[in-house]
Scaffold this active site. Structure first.
Site, short mmCIF file in Angstrom:
data_model
loop_
_atom_site.label_atom_id
_atom_site.label_comp_id
_atom_site.label_asym_id
_atom_site.label_seq_id
_atom_site.Cartn_x
_atom_site.Cartn_y
_atom_site.Cartn_z
CD GLU A 42 -3.19 0.50 2.16
OE1 GLU A 42 -3.89 -0.52 2.00
OE2 GLU A 42 -3.29 1.24 3.15
CD GLU A 67 -2.78 1.05 -4.40
OE1 GLU A 67 -2.77 0.33 -3.37
OE2 GLU A 67 -3.80 1.27 -5.07
CB CYS A 93 -7.34 -3.05 6.19
SG CYS A 93 -5.80 -2.37 5.66
CB SER A 128 -5.38 0.83 -1.23
OG SER A 128 -4.49 -0.26 -1.38
CE LYS A 143 -10.70 -8.28 8.34
NZ LYS A 143 -9.82 -7.59 7.40
CD GLU A 178 -11.71 -9.25 3.13
OE1 GLU A 178 -11.56 -9.67 4.29
OE2 GLU A 178 -10.98 -8.40 2.61
CD GLU A 183 -14.63 -9.33 -6.12
OE1 GLU A 183 -15.54 -9.72 -6.86
OE2 GLU A 183 -14.82 -8.95 -4.96
CB CYS A 192 -9.83 -4.28 14.26
SG CYS A 192 -9.43 -3.69 12.62
#
Lengths: 669, 165
Positions: A277, A280, A302, A322, A361, A364, A369, A518
């Site tokens: 990141e 990037e 994230c 990102s 998550k 996710e 993807e 988190c």
């Protein structure tokens, strides 16, 4: 300040305080259920009612403000009886499957019944229909809902999502998405904040423990587990330790004893994220400063709840994200490629589990993807709460475990990775590396902590000026990089609205979907400690400071991973494994056919079948014969007659009184 | 409330016009606090009912969550999410009307129109509901068709009344 009396005790309280708060300050506990300090105080459940002298009705102490001279009784016969009746009424429309409920012994409603001394359930009657709706991350079981509306406040006001609201009215009221749509088909971010505040088993993570046990018991599977940073400062709470206790070593030992073949650390991938990141970001800034096209500000990626939120609500801003996958998916991809190759195991024989403080998550890992070579990066996600349940159920005495180390090479991490678990942490970690890469010097903050972005405020900003840069970064000489950090989706909305208006002054934004990051994720232990945020935050900073390496680019295994496998940050190989793209979904999920509804598990299906059978056993209302219905009608009419007679009598009495008054008045005049 | 138009009766062009009208209503009211009920009320008057698609449109225009719009729609019994008949019959079943035979009227209408309570006749002419007191107790039993109140109704009168629609 006002002076009032509670239970014959003279106390003083600040103006505007509620009776509940004033009582608590003076060590008087008023039973309550829907009350969530500072978040949800609407007097929905009425359990906290108290007697206030001079007031006709009992007052809900969570919303009634103190007043000068007020005399309050919190424990009278009337109050106690009313609380019990209220409790029993709620119980009468509650499924009462306590023994087989995930919240058994951790249920606030159950605990309240015990506190109130309820020993009987006097009310029998119609029950709300059985409705269970499961998305990949969150399960709604409406037979258990007690309509406290905490989830509604958290979803609508704290998070600003509004996926669920009360629908219908009266007995038919149900908390859910619009028009009975399943949670997996609406704008739910799957952040799971509702599952943290739900006092009962109505909102909870969709259980993955069964799948994980199955994999652990399958001798053909090579099981690999990884743990997110925030888990290690909260897991201890499930075993009676204070919030923020650092139990990383015990946690690793517990995971080995559960039978995982390898115990890796998501932190390793957090370090990797910083490399990817950070690179990037520098590329984007370079392009912007050298006249090429570049999308800025860049926003972190994230937090999958945050990703789902932007995909629904600001899908024309997806280019700002990102392209980095979230750390645990990066690590999953590496485990099934780099690591699988190095130990000569086929990826199809591997089963990867992530222990996360997060429910999103779970969503996710179901994304198309998040697959490489046809294999899911991560096969199952369990929350911190689910891990605690597994440890207990395996008979592991957590507190007595020795400290053990993560397995290498994917288990070593720097302090920068630890702070990924709290708001401001990803940004600080990125700045530690980016600043040093660009200038060759350490980030100029004491203890490497970027003080302006440390703390639990909703939005924090900082400006970092680059001077005396290394020759290859000359385009950054004298440049001021503006960064912003927010946690909670309501904060994200503020920054995105600014961006949509074209008024965002920032170059780099960190967003975490849950307020405080988190550490307060939707999969974390439910805590009653008002200081839990600060304690967990302090735990992570201590973890960071205790590390040999504090900056991601210093991690020796990261360096060798690039040398031996990935090449360099943002290389072709890195892109293939570690980066992703996003899906415009639309406010109503109208831009995609993809949904995240799951079939109910076998256990729930059996429960439904059982309940339906029970209902069928209830004998139908007997059909009345003509004679019966005639006599019923007579009774009805007699009752009506009696009622009308008494009304007539009342009216006649009123007339008499009026006559009397009139005659008196006439005499006087 | 004016006579509602069943959804299928709207052509694409009419639908677009209705949506434009509703967009206008939202624009007019959205800055006032707590105006959702009023907007929904006018939207139902324009469109006839409030299907999911229209609720989404209103949520988007007002920039509020769909679950909140649907929460209000499902709370009030006067809002409908399914197409309604051209006319709405509401038979009063308040105490006075109940005692004076309101129930008989309900039964008769159910047989005659072949429709359940809350339902709409097959030809889309009537939506049939009951009301809890329409404030015409002195005229019991009473019923309303759209905005018109009919007093002291009996089975014979009822047939004549229905013929007018």
């Amino acid at each position: 300040m006002v002076t009032l009396t509670i239970n014959n005790q003279k106390i003083t309280a600040e103006d505007g305080m509620t009776i509940m708060e004033a009582a608590r300050q003076n060590n008087i506990y008023i039973p309550n259920l829907c009350y969530l300090p500072d978040v949800h105080q609407i007097g929905a459940c009425r359990i906290c009612v108290v007697e206030v002298e001079g007031a006709k009705n009992l007052q809900a102490s969570c919303i009634t403000q103190v007043a000068e001279g007020m005399v309050v009784h919190t424990n009278t016969d009337r109050v106690r009886k009313v609380r019990k009746i209220l409790y029993e009424l709620m119980l009468s429309d509650h499924s009462q499957d306590c023994l087989t409920c995930t919240r058994n012994l951790s249920c606030e409603f159950q605990a309240l019944g015990k506190l109130l001394g309820v020993e009987d359930s006097r009310f029998e009657g119609e029950r709300s229909p059985f409705q269970v709706d499961a998305s990949v991350a969150i399960t709604r079981d409406m037979t258990k809902c007690i309509l406290c509306r905490r989830c509604v406040t958290v979803c609508n006001e704290v998070q600003g999502v509004g996926a669920i609201s009360p629908q219908n009215r009266g007995f038919k009221t149900e908390i859910g998405p619009a028009m009975n749509l399943p949670l997996g088909k609406v704008n739910c971010a799957m952040c799971g904040q509702c599952t943290v505040v739900c006092p009962v088993g109505a909102l909870k993570e969709t259980n993955s423990v069964g799948d994980v046990w199955e994999a652990l018991h399958d001798p053909k599977k090579f099981t690999v587990v990884q743990v997110a940073p925030a888990v290690r400062v909260a897991l201890g709470e499930e075993f009676g330790l204070p919030a923020g206790s650092r139990i990383t070593g015990k946690m690793v030992a517990a995971l080995r004893r559960l039978g995982f073949d390898r115990v890796f650390d998501t932190n390793f991938a957090a370090d990797l994220t910083i490399m990817e990141e950070g690179t990037e970001f520098l590329n984007r800034v370079k392009n912007a400063l050298t006249g090429k096209s570049a999308v800025l500000p860049m926003i972190t990626s994230c937090s999958p709840g945050w990703i789902k939120y932007i995909e629904h609500n600001y899908y024309n801003l997806l280019d700002h994200l990102s392209t980095c996958k979230s750390p645990h998916c990066m690590l999953g991809a590496l485990i099934k490629s780099f690591y699988a190759e190095s130990i000569n195991v086929q990826p199809q024989d591997m089963y990867t589990v992530s222990v996360m403080p997060c429910t999103a998550k779970k969503f996710e890992i179901q994304r198309e993807e998040m697959k490489n070579g046809g294999y899911k990066n991560v096969d199952a996600v369990i929350t911190t709460r689910e891990l605690a349940q597994m440890i207990k159920s395996a008979g592991i005495d957590f507190q007595e475990l020795p400290d053990e180390e993560f397995d290498n090479p994917l288990g070593l991490s720097t302090g920068a990775a630890d702070i990924f678990g709290l708001t401001g942490g990803v940004m600080e970690a990125a700045l530690r590396t980016v600043y040093e890469l660009v200038t060759g010097r350490e980030l100029p903050f004491e203890g490497l902590h970027v003080t302006p972005i440390v703390g639990l405020e909703q939005i924090k900003t900082a400006t970092i000026k680059f001077t005396d840069v290394l020759p290859e970064y000359s385009f950054l000489e004298g440049v001021e990089v503006k960064v912003a950090v927010t946690s909670g989706l309501a904060g994200a909305k503020i920054l995105l609205d600014q961006l949509a208006e074209g008024e965002s002054p920032y170059h780099f934004i960190e967003v975490m979907g849950c307020p405080s990051g988190c550490i307060m994720g939707g999969g974390q232990p439910r805590s009653s400690d008002p200081d839990v945020r600060r304690k967990r935050m302090a735990g992570l900073y201590t973890e960071d400071e205790s590390k040999v390496y504090r900056k991601s680019h210093e991690n020796p295994y990261i360096i060798s991973l690039y040398e031996n496998y990935l090449g360099e940050p943002n290389s072709h190989k890195a892109h293939e494994l570690l980066h992703t793209h996003y899906v415009p979904r639309g406010k109503f999920n109208e831009l995609t056919d993809e949904d995240f509804v799951v079939e109910l598990d076998e256990f729930t299906k059996r429960r439904i079948a059982r309940t339906t059978r029970q209902e069928a056993k209830i004998p139908p209302v007997p059909v009345k014969t003509e004679q019966e219905s005639v006599s019923a009608r007579i009774l009805e009419l007699e009752a009506e007659n009696k009622k009308l007679k008494s009304e007539l009598q009342d009216t006649q009495e009123t007339v008499e009184i009026m006559k009397l008054v009139l005659s008196k008045y006439t005499k006087q005049s | 409330m004016s006579a509602a138009i069943p959804k299928e009766a709207l052509s694409q062009e009419e639908k677009e016009r209705a949506y434009a009208q509703i967009a206008n209503v939202v624009k007019q009211y959205k800055h006032k606090k707590d105006s959702l009920v009023q907007i929904l009320h006018l939207a139902q008057e324009i469109y006839g009912h409030l299907p999911l698609e229209l609720q989404q449109f209103i949520a988007k225009e007002m920039n509020i969550p769909l679950s909140q719009v649907s929460g209000v729609v499902s709370f009030y019994s006067f809002f409908s999410t399914v197409p309604r008949g051209r006319h709405t019959i509401r038979v009063c079943l308040g105490t006075a009307c109940y005692v004076r035979g309101g129930k008989k009227i309900v039964e008769h209408l159910q047989n005659k129109l072949q429709v359940e309570l809350g339902g709409t006749t097959e030809d889309g002419n009537f939506t049939f509901e009951v009301a809890r007191c329409i404030g015409a107790c002195g005229l019991a039993p009473a019923l309303m068709i759209d905005d018109t109140v009919y007093k002291q109704v009996n089975v014979n009168k009822l047939d004549k009344i229905l013929e007018q629609y």
